[in-house]
Design an enzyme around this catalytic site. Structure first.
Site, PDB file in Angstrom:
ATOM      1  N   GLY A  29       0.829  -1.209   0.000  1.00 15.01           N
ATOM      2  CA  GLY A  29       0.000   0.000   0.000  1.00 15.01           C
ATOM      3  C   GLY A  29       0.860   1.254   0.000  1.00 15.01           C
ATOM      4  O   GLY A  29       2.089   1.192   0.110  1.00 15.01           O
ATOM      5  N   THR A  31       1.224   3.649   2.155  1.00 13.62           N
ATOM      6  CA  THR A  31       1.958   3.956   3.390  1.00 13.62           C
ATOM      7  C   THR A  31       3.304   3.227   3.391  1.00 13.62           C
ATOM      8  O   THR A  31       4.356   3.824   3.661  1.00 13.62           O
ATOM      9  CB  THR A  31       1.131   3.513   4.619  1.00 13.62           C
ATOM     10  OG1 THR A  31      -0.205   3.983   4.463  1.00 13.62           O
ATOM     11  CG2 THR A  31       1.722   4.034   5.912  1.00 13.62           C
ATOM     12  N   ASP A  84       2.738  -2.930   8.380  1.00 11.07           N
ATOM     13  CA  ASP A  84       1.811  -2.896   7.247  1.00 11.07           C
ATOM     14  C   ASP A  84       0.814  -1.753   7.455  1.00 11.07           C
ATOM     15  O   ASP A  84       0.716  -1.181   8.551  1.00 11.07           O
ATOM     16  CB  ASP A  84       1.071  -4.252   7.164  1.00 11.07           C
ATOM     17  CG  ASP A  84       0.613  -4.585   5.754  1.00 11.07           C
ATOM     18  OD1 ASP A  84       0.518  -3.673   4.919  1.00 11.07           O
ATOM     19  OD2 ASP A  84       0.332  -5.774   5.503  1.00 11.07           O
ATOM     20  N   GLY A  85       0.080  -1.444   6.416  1.00 15.35           N
ATOM     21  CA  GLY A  85      -0.995  -0.459   6.512  1.00 15.35           C
ATOM     22  C   GLY A  85      -2.315  -1.162   6.784  1.00 15.35           C
ATOM     23  O   GLY A  85      -2.357  -2.376   7.001  1.00 15.35           O
ATOM     24  N   ALA A  86      -3.411  -0.394   6.766  1.00  9.59           N
ATOM     25  CA  ALA A  86      -4.739  -0.990   6.962  1.00  9.59           C
ATOM     26  C   ALA A  86      -5.770  -0.083   6.303  1.00  9.59           C
ATOM     27  O   ALA A  86      -5.534   1.106   6.087  1.00  9.59           O
ATOM     28  CB  ALA A  86      -5.049  -1.133   8.443  1.00  9.59           C
ATOM     29  N   ASP A  87      -6.920  -0.678   6.004  1.00 12.20           N
ATOM     30  CA  ASP A  87      -8.029   0.112   5.444  1.00 12.20           C
ATOM     31  C   ASP A  87      -8.995   0.557   6.529  1.00 12.20           C
ATOM     32  O   ASP A  87      -9.605   1.615   6.414  1.00 12.20           O
ATOM     33  CB  ASP A  87      -8.740  -0.701   4.365  1.00 12.20           C
ATOM     34  CG  ASP A  87      -7.779  -1.031   3.239  1.00 12.20           C
ATOM     35  OD1 ASP A  87      -7.256  -0.082   2.634  1.00 12.20           O
ATOM     36  OD2 ASP A  87      -7.501  -2.214   3.011  1.00 12.20           O
ATOM     37  N   GLY A  99      -7.154  -3.436   0.508  1.00  8.39           N
ATOM     38  CA  GLY A  99      -7.466  -2.373  -0.442  1.00  8.39           C
ATOM     39  C   GLY A  99      -6.605  -2.475  -1.689  1.00  8.39           C
ATOM     40  O   GLY A  99      -7.028  -2.117  -2.784  1.00  8.39           O
ATOM     41  N   GLY A 100      -5.391  -2.989  -1.521  1.00  2.00           N
ATOM     42  CA  GLY A 100      -4.498  -3.164  -2.669  1.00  2.00           C
ATOM     43  C   GLY A 100      -4.589  -4.572  -3.233  1.00  2.00           C
ATOM     44  O   GLY A 100      -3.839  -4.929  -4.140  1.00  2.00           O
ATOM     45  N   GLU A 106      -0.483 -10.712   2.830  1.00  2.00           N
ATOM     46  CA  GLU A 106      -0.401  -9.892   4.048  1.00  2.00           C
ATOM     47  C   GLU A 106      -0.776 -10.720   5.265  1.00  2.00           C
ATOM     48  O   GLU A 106      -0.134 -10.646   6.308  1.00  2.00           O
ATOM     49  CB  GLU A 106      -1.329  -8.672   3.928  1.00  2.00           C
ATOM     50  CG  GLU A 106      -0.826  -7.664   2.918  1.00  2.00           C
ATOM     51  CD  GLU A 106      -1.808  -6.529   2.641  1.00  2.00           C
ATOM     52  OE1 GLU A 106      -1.356  -5.494   2.176  1.00  2.00           O
ATOM     53  OE2 GLU A 106      -3.008  -6.703   2.885  1.00  2.00           O
TER      54      GLU A 106
HETATM   55  C1  5RP Z   1      -3.201  -3.612   0.675  1.00  2.00           C
HETATM   56  C2  5RP Z   1      -3.544  -3.189   2.050  1.00  2.00           C
HETATM   57  C3  5RP Z   1      -3.047  -1.867   2.502  1.00  2.00           C
HETATM   58  O1  5RP Z   1      -2.295  -2.031   3.655  1.00  2.00           O
HETATM   59  C4  5RP Z   1      -4.203  -0.991   2.779  1.00  2.00           C
HETATM   60  O2  5RP Z   1      -5.009  -0.935   1.606  1.00  2.00           O
HETATM   61  C5  5RP Z   1      -3.788   0.419   3.199  1.00  2.00           C
HETATM   62  O3  5RP Z   1      -3.266   1.071   2.101  1.00  2.00           O
HETATM   63  P1  5RP Z   1      -2.666   2.531   2.143  1.00  2.00           P
HETATM   64  O4  5RP Z   1      -1.391   2.470   2.892  1.00  2.00           O
HETATM   65  O5  5RP Z   1      -2.492   2.869   0.698  1.00  2.00           O
HETATM   66  O6  5RP Z   1      -3.680   3.430   2.823  1.00  2.00           O
HETATM   67  O7  5RP Z   1      -4.198  -3.868   2.794  1.00  2.00           O
HETATM   68  O8  5RP Z   1      -3.785  -4.851   0.353  1.00  2.00           O
END
Ligand code: 5RP
Length: 230
Positions: A29, A31, A84-87, A99-100, A106
């Site tokens: 993602g 982030t 990691d990031g999160a939605d 989201g990605g 993940e």
């Molecule tokens: C990808 C993810 C990302 O961590 C999530 O979508 C957050 O994305 P971003 O850092 O662009 O806000 O789960 O599958």
């Protein structure tokens, strides 16, 4: 501060947790794509070495470009920390991710790590999972429409196959993503159990009981939430 700045305001607290010799799960993602060069900078400045295990082909490519050693998940028997990031992040640090479209890898890497740290801006904090984001579910191409029908029939939910530029989105594993519109009445643990047993579902974007720490960028400063403190 805009969202990018809020995300980046979390980096110092995350970078402090990366130590020499660690095997580090590197998420996906925007982030994490911003974090990777900062990890590389830290390795250079402190003359330390880590091994990265990446949750997507894209992140692996970026990490390698920045000189970070990357190996495959099958070549490690443990991961020290995953970042990691999160939605979405709820009050108990349960997440929606994917989201990605990288949710399967993940989940493998984040769940395997001794410590799982999530970085996000405060727009990702919600009262219930599904409040702002649809739940991604990775499904095999073979029977995806049958799976979609089963999910739709469960509490009359809206489900759409993810498309990008009018063509179906394909994950790194060669599968489709179904995005499921949730509502406040849906219990994440029950919903995950329902979905994961449908033949054709590889994984769901629910990350339940796996987060050790969330580092949240807010306009008034960085907030750190740990698993057992509220
Ligand atoms: C990808 C993810 C990302 O961590 C999530 O979508 C957050 O994305 P971003 O850092 O662009 O806000 O789960 O599958």
């Amino acid at each position: 501060m805009d969202k990018k700045q809020l995300k980046m305001s979390t980096f110092n607290d995350a970078l402090d947790q990366i130590k020499d010799g660690m095997i580090v799960g590197i998420g996906s993602g925007t982030t994490i794509e911003l974090l990777v060069p900062k990890i590389a900078e830290k390795l250079e400045q402190e003359q330390i070495h880590i091994i990265g295990v990446c949750t997507s082909n894209k992140t692996a490519l970026i990490a390698k470009e920045f000189g970070i050693q990357v190996i495959e998940v099958n070549d490690v028997d443990h991961i020290d920390i995953a970042i990691d990031g999160a939605d979405e992040i709820d009050h108990d640090l349960n997440l929606i991710k994917g989201g990605g479209g990288a949710l399967f890898r993940e989940k493998v890497i984040d769940a395997m790590a001794d410590r799982f740290v999530v970085l996000a801006d405060d727009s990702k904090c919600v009262d219930y999972l599904g409040q702002t984001f649809r739940l991604p579910v990775e499904v095999d191409k073979f029977n995806w429409l049958l799976v979609e029908k089963c999910i739709k029939a469960y509490n009359d939910l809206k489900v759409t196959r993810r498309m990008v530029d009018d063509v179906p989105f394909i994950t790194d594993n060669g599968n489709y993503i179904l995005d499921v519109e949730l509502n406040e009445g849906i219990q994440p643990f029950d919903m995950h159990e329902f979905l994961i047993h449908l033949i054709g579902v590889l994984e769901t974007g629910y990350f339940l009981n796996v987060t050790d720490q969330a580092i949240i960028g807010t306009p008034t400063g960085v907030k750190i939430k740990n698993k057992y403190s509220k």
